[in-house]
Write a protein that holds these residues in place. Structure first.
Motif, short mmCIF file in Angstrom:
data_model
loop_
_atom_site.label_atom_id
_atom_site.label_comp_id
_atom_site.label_asym_id
_atom_site.label_seq_id
_atom_site.Cartn_x
_atom_site.Cartn_y
_atom_site.Cartn_z
N ASP A 162 0.81 -1.22 0.00
CA ASP A 162 0.00 0.00 0.00
C ASP A 162 0.84 1.27 0.00
N THR A 164 3.20 2.08 2.28
CA THR A 164 3.68 2.46 3.62
C THR A 164 5.15 2.07 3.77
N ASP A 166 8.14 1.54 6.48
CA ASP A 166 8.51 1.36 7.89
C ASP A 166 10.02 1.33 8.01
N ARG A 349 7.01 4.90 11.07
CA ARG A 349 6.21 4.57 9.90
C ARG A 349 5.84 5.83 9.13
N ARG A 351 3.42 7.15 6.06
CA ARG A 351 2.29 6.82 5.19
C ARG A 351 2.14 7.92 4.14
#
Length: 357
Positions: A162, A164, A166, A349, A351
């Motif tokens: 998606d 993201t 990390d 993280r 996004r």
């Protein structure tokens, strides 16, 4: 068939004579590039609301400028052993004084003149249907830049389907030491102008005031009633020119914000939300760290970057998740101590997204 793609390419030779590789982790909504020298995020590309992909970080087109701190400017750097500043380049641990090289006036900044961003790292990759991972490892020897203990460090850059991203930091030591790792990416979600029009939200009730040398001036203070209050989203430049002592001392924003609230199931707290109104790109930051350093690129002075772009003042915004500056000398701050038998763990993280009109 996986929507993820991992590739790598040779990217020159480091000052120590090692081959440097640059890895690309790509998903349908984000592309992240990381090189083995310095663990540097050399670039991130995402689409805007029109579907046009652009670079959203500051950096260089080749590896060589990253080999010299004067041109590297910490663009995308993996910072260690200690992100931010340590006063007078010294701290006491178990009654022993440790002296570090000073590289920011009288203080030590971002691990010293030869911090983690100035070293080669070993790389290992992993691919599956859900995510791509690049793990970089190195051993920082006992006494490196004055810090005690041999430190075995790993940093994993994991990009999910998606989009993201990390960052997972791990470290173990054979002797009591201090550790405070972070990433120093400069974000610019537009790319063609400064970041003063970016809309920033930081859900923090307090920040850490600083002195003229950017060392903490006591404990946290409330953001309420100050231009450091980003609890309600507003443009970075809305109050950056206010006649306020903290802005005068730092030349803008260069402060640690104290994160509160309950962590989510992954142990992360929301640290910041950044939105660029023109192209619609957004960035949300979550972290296990107690603070986030908001730095508005105050000391950018026209450093050359990609495609000949000159990065001038406020051309990038750093959101550095970390412990507070000078914590080894401040017992009232959250501790950065690491002992043998313990594992340092930190998780941040990012996004990436797109907002509507």
């Amino acid at each position: 068939m996986s929507v993820l793609k991992l590739s790598s390419e040779p990217w020159g030779r480091s000052p120590a004579g090692h081959d440097v590789r640059r890895f690309t982790l790509a998903s349908p909504t984000a592309e992240v590039r990381v090189m083995t020298y310095g663990g540097v995020i050399t670039g991130v590309r995402t689409p805007d609301r029109q579907g046009v992909w652009n670079e959203i970080t500051l950096g260089h087109d080749t590896a060589a400028p990253y080999f010299d701190r004067a041109t590297a400017s910490f663009f995308g750097a993996l910072v260690g052993r200690y992100g931010n500043r340590i006063e007078a380049g010294r701290f006491v641990l178990d009654g022993e004084t440790f002296t570090l090289p000073r590289n920011d006036g009288p203080n030590t900044l971002h691990g010293g003149p030869e911090g983690f961003d100035q070293h080669d790292w070993a790389a290992e990759t992993r691919e599956d249907e859900a995510a791509l991972s690049l793990t970089l490892t190195r051993r920082s020897p006992d006494g490196e830049q004055g810090f005690p203990g041999a430190l075995d460090v790993s940093v994993t850059y994991r990009l999910s389907a998606d989009g993201t991203l990390d960052l997972l930091y791990r470290a173990r030591t054979d002797r009591p030491t201090v550790v405070n790792l972070t990433n120093h990416t400069y974000w610019n979600l537009h790319g063609g102008r400064d970041v003063l029009g970016h809309v920033l939200e930081v859900p923090a009730e307090q920040f850490v005031p600083v002195r003229a040398d950017m060392i903490p001036a006591g404990g946290p203070a409330r953001v309420q009633g100050t231009p450091l209050d980003f609890r309600d989203a507003r443009p970075v430049g809305a109050r950056i020119g206010d006649d306020h002592e903290q802005l005068r001392l730092a030349g803008g924003y260069d402060h640690t914000f104290v994160l509160g609230g309950e962590p989510d199931a992954a142990g992360l707290r929301r640290a910041a939300h950044l939105r660029e109104p023109d192209r619609g790109r957004t960035l949300e930051v979550w972290t296990s760290e107690p603070g986030v350093q908001v730095y508005s690129g105050n000391f950018l002075t026209g450093q050359p970057g990609r495609a000949g772009q000159a990065y001038t003042k406020h051309w990038g915004l750093c959101l550095e998740t970390q412990h507070y500056p000078d914590s080894p000398n401040r017992p009232e701050f959250p501790s950065t101590r690491l002992d043998p038998g313990q594992e340092y763990r930190s998780h941040t993280r990012y996004r990436f997204g797109v907002a509507g009109d």
